[in-house]
Structures are given as structure tokens and as C-alpha cells.
Motif scaffolding. Structure first.
Motif, PDB file in Angstrom:
ATOM      1  N   ILE A 179       3.267  12.411 -11.247  1.00  0.00           N
ATOM      2  CA  ILE A 179       2.910  13.700 -11.804  1.00  0.00           C
ATOM      3  C   ILE A 179       4.178  14.455 -12.201  1.00  0.00           C
ATOM      4  CG2 ILE A 179       1.661  15.836 -11.420  1.00  0.00           C
ATOM      5  CD1 ILE A 179      -0.052  13.302 -11.417  1.00  0.00           C
ATOM      6  N   GLY A 180       4.311  14.690 -13.475  1.00  0.00           N
ATOM      7  CA  GLY A 180       5.490  15.366 -13.974  1.00  0.00           C
ATOM      8  C   GLY A 180       6.719  14.487 -14.035  1.00  0.00           C
ATOM      9  N   GLY A 181       6.504  13.163 -13.843  1.00  0.00           N
ATOM     10  CA  GLY A 181       7.638  12.251 -13.837  1.00  0.00           C
ATOM     11  C   GLY A 181       7.999  11.767 -15.223  1.00  0.00           C
ATOM     12  N   GLY A 182       8.797  10.730 -15.274  1.00  0.00           N
ATOM     13  CA  GLY A 182       9.232  10.172 -16.550  1.00  0.00           C
ATOM     14  C   GLY A 182       9.027   8.684 -16.582  1.00  0.00           C
ATOM     15  N   ARG A 183       9.731   8.021 -17.489  1.00  0.00           N
ATOM     16  CA  ARG A 183       9.550   6.587 -17.673  1.00  0.00           C
ATOM     17  C   ARG A 183       9.926   5.797 -16.419  1.00  0.00           C
ATOM     18  NH1 ARG A 183      12.061   5.691 -23.793  1.00  0.00           N
ATOM     19  NH2 ARG A 183      10.524   6.989 -24.884  1.00  0.00           N
ATOM     20  N   ARG A 184      10.955   6.243 -15.725  1.00  0.00           N
ATOM     21  CA  ARG A 184      11.387   5.528 -14.523  1.00  0.00           C
ATOM     22  C   ARG A 184      10.278   5.544 -13.467  1.00  0.00           C
ATOM     23  NH1 ARG A 184      13.989   6.841  -9.658  1.00  0.00           N
ATOM     24  NH2 ARG A 184      15.294   5.158  -8.829  1.00  0.00           N
ATOM     25  N   GLN A 185       9.644   6.696 -13.274  1.00  0.00           N
ATOM     26  CA  GLN A 185       8.573   6.805 -12.286  1.00  0.00           C
ATOM     27  C   GLN A 185       7.373   5.962 -12.696  1.00  0.00           C
ATOM     28  OE1 GLN A 185      10.425   9.368 -13.343  1.00  0.00           O
ATOM     29  NE2 GLN A 185      11.485   9.724 -11.402  1.00  0.00           N
ATOM     30  N   VAL A 186       7.078   5.949 -13.998  1.00  0.00           N
ATOM     31  CA  VAL A 186       5.970   5.129 -14.490  1.00  0.00           C
ATOM     32  C   VAL A 186       6.250   3.656 -14.241  1.00  0.00           C
ATOM     33  CG1 VAL A 186       4.772   4.356 -16.577  1.00  0.00           C
ATOM     34  CG2 VAL A 186       5.206   6.791 -16.217  1.00  0.00           C
ATOM     35  N   ALA A 187       7.495   3.225 -14.492  1.00  0.00           N
ATOM     36  CA  ALA A 187       7.859   1.830 -14.280  1.00  0.00           C
ATOM     37  C   ALA A 187       7.786   1.441 -12.808  1.00  0.00           C
ATOM     38  CB  ALA A 187       9.263   1.577 -14.823  1.00  0.00           C
ATOM     39  N   LEU A 188       8.259   2.325 -11.930  1.00  0.00           N
ATOM     40  CA  LEU A 188       8.211   2.029 -10.493  1.00  0.00           C
ATOM     41  C   LEU A 188       6.772   1.921 -10.005  1.00  0.00           C
ATOM     42  CD1 LEU A 188      11.058   4.351  -9.147  1.00  0.00           C
ATOM     43  CD2 LEU A 188      11.100   1.858  -9.335  1.00  0.00           C
ATOM     44  N   PHE A 189       5.916   2.834 -10.470  1.00  0.00           N
ATOM     45  CA  PHE A 189       4.515   2.767 -10.077  1.00  0.00           C
ATOM     46  C   PHE A 189       3.866   1.484 -10.588  1.00  0.00           C
ATOM     47  CE2 PHE A 189       0.073   3.429 -11.275  1.00  0.00           C
ATOM     48  CZ  PHE A 189      -0.479   3.702 -10.032  1.00  0.00           C
ATOM     49  N   ALA A 190       4.134   1.132 -11.842  1.00  0.00           N
ATOM     50  CA  ALA A 190       3.543  -0.065 -12.427  1.00  0.00           C
ATOM     51  C   ALA A 190       3.983  -1.316 -11.663  1.00  0.00           C
ATOM     52  CB  ALA A 190       3.940  -0.184 -13.903  1.00  0.00           C
ATOM     53  N   LEU A 191       5.248  -1.385 -11.286  1.00  0.00           N
ATOM     54  CA  LEU A 191       5.740  -2.541 -10.533  1.00  0.00           C
ATOM     55  C   LEU A 191       5.068  -2.633  -9.170  1.00  0.00           C
ATOM     56  CD1 LEU A 191       9.555  -2.399 -11.365  1.00  0.00           C
ATOM     57  CD2 LEU A 191       7.945  -4.177 -12.063  1.00  0.00           C
ATOM     58  N   ALA A 192       4.930  -1.500  -8.485  1.00  0.00           N
ATOM     59  CA  ALA A 192       4.326  -1.504  -7.156  1.00  0.00           C
ATOM     60  C   ALA A 192       2.849  -1.889  -7.221  1.00  0.00           C
ATOM     61  CB  ALA A 192       4.490  -0.129  -6.502  1.00  0.00           C
ATOM     62  N   TYR A 193       2.128  -1.314  -8.170  1.00  0.00           N
ATOM     63  CA  TYR A 193       0.691  -1.597  -8.267  1.00  0.00           C
ATOM     64  C   TYR A 193       0.448  -3.030  -8.746  1.00  0.00           C
ATOM     65  CZ  TYR A 193      -4.260  -0.765  -9.279  1.00  0.00           C
ATOM     66  OH  TYR A 193      -5.630  -0.824  -9.307  1.00  0.00           O
ATOM     67  N   ALA A 194       1.265  -3.495  -9.685  1.00  0.00           N
ATOM     68  CA  ALA A 194       1.141  -4.883 -10.137  1.00  0.00           C
ATOM     69  C   ALA A 194       1.437  -5.847  -8.992  1.00  0.00           C
ATOM     70  CB  ALA A 194       2.088  -5.145 -11.304  1.00  0.00           C
ATOM     71  N   ALA A 195       2.432  -5.508  -8.151  1.00  0.00           N
ATOM     72  CA  ALA A 195       2.745  -6.354  -6.998  1.00  0.00           C
ATOM     73  C   ALA A 195       1.559  -6.423  -6.044  1.00  0.00           C
ATOM     74  CB  ALA A 195       3.980  -5.821  -6.283  1.00  0.00           C
ATOM     75  N   LEU A 196       0.858  -5.310  -5.873  1.00  0.00           N
ATOM     76  CA  LEU A 196      -0.329  -5.311  -5.020  1.00  0.00           C
ATOM     77  C   LEU A 196      -1.399  -6.237  -5.590  1.00  0.00           C
ATOM     78  CD1 LEU A 196      -2.176  -4.267  -2.774  1.00  0.00           C
ATOM     79  CD2 LEU A 196      -2.688  -2.287  -4.219  1.00  0.00           C
ATOM     80  N   TYR A 244       0.817  -1.219   0.000  1.00  0.00           N
ATOM     81  CA  TYR A 244       0.000   0.000   0.000  1.00  0.00           C
ATOM     82  C   TYR A 244       0.853   1.274   0.000  1.00  0.00           C
ATOM     83  CZ  TYR A 244      -4.388  -2.532   0.983  1.00  0.00           C
ATOM     84  OH  TYR A 244      -5.496  -3.337   0.899  1.00  0.00           O
ATOM     85  N   PRO A 245       1.734   1.448   1.000  1.00  0.00           N
ATOM     86  CA  PRO A 245       2.515   2.702   1.015  1.00  0.00           C
ATOM     87  C   PRO A 245       3.453   2.829  -0.179  1.00  0.00           C
ATOM     88  CG  PRO A 245       3.308   1.195   2.701  1.00  0.00           C
ATOM     89  CD  PRO A 245       2.038   0.609   2.177  1.00  0.00           C
ATOM     90  N   LEU A 246       3.946   1.696  -0.696  1.00  0.00           N
ATOM     91  CA  LEU A 246       4.838   1.763  -1.853  1.00  0.00           C
ATOM     92  C   LEU A 246       4.090   2.250  -3.088  1.00  0.00           C
ATOM     93  CD1 LEU A 246       7.008  -1.478  -1.539  1.00  0.00           C
ATOM     94  CD2 LEU A 246       7.573   0.856  -0.845  1.00  0.00           C
ATOM     95  N   VAL A 247       2.833   1.837  -3.239  1.00  0.00           N
ATOM     96  CA  VAL A 247       2.039   2.281  -4.380  1.00  0.00           C
ATOM     97  C   VAL A 247       1.807   3.788  -4.309  1.00  0.00           C
ATOM     98  CG1 VAL A 247      -0.208   2.106  -5.513  1.00  0.00           C
ATOM     99  CG2 VAL A 247       0.922   0.037  -4.700  1.00  0.00           C
ATOM    100  N   ILE A 248       1.431   4.287  -3.129  1.00  0.00           N
ATOM    101  CA  ILE A 248       1.208   5.725  -2.982  1.00  0.00           C
ATOM    102  C   ILE A 248       2.521   6.491  -3.154  1.00  0.00           C
ATOM    103  CG2 ILE A 248       0.474   7.541  -1.391  1.00  0.00           C
ATOM    104  CD1 ILE A 248      -1.789   5.912  -2.506  1.00  0.00           C
ATOM    105  N   LEU A 249       3.604   5.950  -2.627  1.00  0.00           N
ATOM    106  CA  LEU A 249       4.912   6.586  -2.782  1.00  0.00           C
ATOM    107  C   LEU A 249       5.283   6.694  -4.253  1.00  0.00           C
ATOM    108  CD1 LEU A 249       7.463   7.659  -1.266  1.00  0.00           C
ATOM    109  CD2 LEU A 249       8.369   5.330  -1.384  1.00  0.00           C
TER     110      LEU A 249
END
Length: 226
Positions: A127-144, A116-121
Motif C-alpha cells: 500500500i503506497g509502495g513502489g515497484r520494489r515492494q511489488v516485486a518482493l510481494f510477487a516473489l514471496a507469493y509465487a514462492a508460496l 506465510y509470514p513473508l507474504v504478509i510482510l
């Protein structure tokens, strides 16, 4: 033990408990999010017993949850002590402790709470991020999603609301974006692409579970008490 048996028998991703249901087998991993069991299986590969592997999986889940909460609270409040307090509160939250010390069988739900906290983090960086931020979010949400599908369903509306609240302030920058010849919609593309990538990463689990519902008797787990 059944996941380990299947993996060593050449099955990956594992969908079947080979010895369950009086030896007839059981499509457990086809419908129950399996990531927490894979994490526990990694400790088996290091030679730990089944019970000790479960202990270590819980311990690692506590560490992941505490670190994610600490990092999130420190980002929000810009204070290490605030992060430490939030991490401690989340670690000893009653529901967190009940999952481990009372229920005991809720390893999947326990690991979902760790993500949970990793997904929100990760969402904070979209917002205003790049590919790295998109990848990190996708990994965290997929893990959830892969940890506990019901927890993911409960958490997702709050996540979407949080992304919406984070995106709305960007509309005030519309004029500046136009002056810079940037589309104001570009900021929205980061969370959308992150969500799509997360669903793609988790599709190997939830697509078969949805498509193959007619091949299993799910009435006992989708009606009555459940």
C-alpha cells in the motif's frame, strides 16, 4: 534423488520422475509443487548426502519462518521482544513440529508455512509502495504457490482479506489524493499488479498442471479420502 537425476539428465524445469512407477516414469513434478525439493537439491550441489540435505532444508525453513515472523511482528508492534516472542511461538507451533517430526514427508507444506509470514510482510509494503515492494510481494507469493499449491489455496482468501483491510483505510485519503491530482485507485494498483506478477512467475508450474489433468489419472488424489 529423482529431481537430481532429471536435472543432471538435462531436464529443467523437472516434470518427470524417470525411475518411478516401476521404471515407467511418473509426472510427479507436473502436479506437485516442487520448490521445496529444488531448495533441498541445492544442498546436494554442495556435496551433502540426501538425508543431510533434507535436514538442512528443514533447518533453513525454520530460519526463514522465524525471521519472517520476527520481522512482521516487530513491524506491527514496534517492539523487538514482541517479534522474538512471535517468532518463537510460530517456530514451535504444534502443526509446525508435527510436519517435521511426525509426518516427515511434508517438506512442501513445511516450506509453505515458512513463506506465510513473508507474504504478509511483503503485502504490508504494497500500500503506497513502489515497484520494489511489488516485486518482493510477487516473489514471496509465487514462492508460496510453488511450495505447496493446496496451502496457497487455503492461505489466499486470508491474504485477499488482509489486502482489502489494508486498502480500505486509504479511501479516507480520497480527498487529499484528489487535491494532489492523484487517482485514489492508484494505491489499489500495487496489490493487483503484485498478484498478477506472482501468478505470472508461478505459471510455469500451475498452468501445465491445470491444462494436462486429462492426461493423468488424478481420481485417487482428488476424491475419497483426499
Amino acid at each position: 534423488e529423482q529431481l537430481e537425476t532429471a536435472v543432471f539428465d538435462g531436464h529443467f524445469p523437472v516434470r518427470w520422475m524417470p525411475d518411478a512407477n516401476y521404471g515407467y516414469g511418473y509426472p510427479f513434478y507436473n502436479f506437485y509443487a516442487p520448490l521445496s525439493i529444488y531448495i533441498t537439491f541445492l544442498f546436494r550441489l554442495f556435496g551433502f548426502s540426501f538425508v543431510r540435505a533434507i535436514h538442512l532444508s528443514h533447518l533453513l525453513g525454520y530460519i526463514v519462518a522465524a525471521w519472517g515472523t520476527f520481522a512482521l511482528a516487530r513491524r506491527w508492534f514496534r517492539n523487538d521482544w514482541a517479534g522474538l516472542l512471535a517468532a518463537a511461538a510460530y517456530t514451535v507451533a504444534p502443526f509446525h513440529l508435527v510436519n517435521v517430526y511426525v509426518r516427515g514427508d511434508s517438506l512442501a507444506e513445511f516450506w509453505a508455512m515458512a513463506f506465510y509470514p513473508l507474504v504478509i510482510l511483503a503485502a504490508d509494503g504494497l500500500i503506497g509502495g513502489g515497484r520494489r515492494q511489488v516485486a518482493l510481494f510477487a516473489l514471496a507469493y509465487a514462492a508460496l504457490i510453488l511450495s505447496h499449491n493446496i496451502s496457497a489455496m487455503i492461505f489466499s482468501p486470508f491474504l485477499l482479506l488482509y489486502l482489502l483491510l489494508r486498502f480500505l483505510p486509504q479511501r479516507t485519503q480520497r480527498a487529499q489524493s484528489i487535491l494532489n491530482f492523484q487517482s485514489p485507485i492508484s494505491n489499489l494498483w500495487f496489490p493487483i499488479s503484485g498478484l498478477l506478477l506472482a501468478f505470472a512467475l508461478a505459471a510455469w508450474f500451475f498452468v501445465p498442471a491445470l491444462v494436462e489433468q486429462s492426461l493423468a489419472q488424478l481420481g485417487t488424489v482428488t476424491s475419497g479420502y483426499f
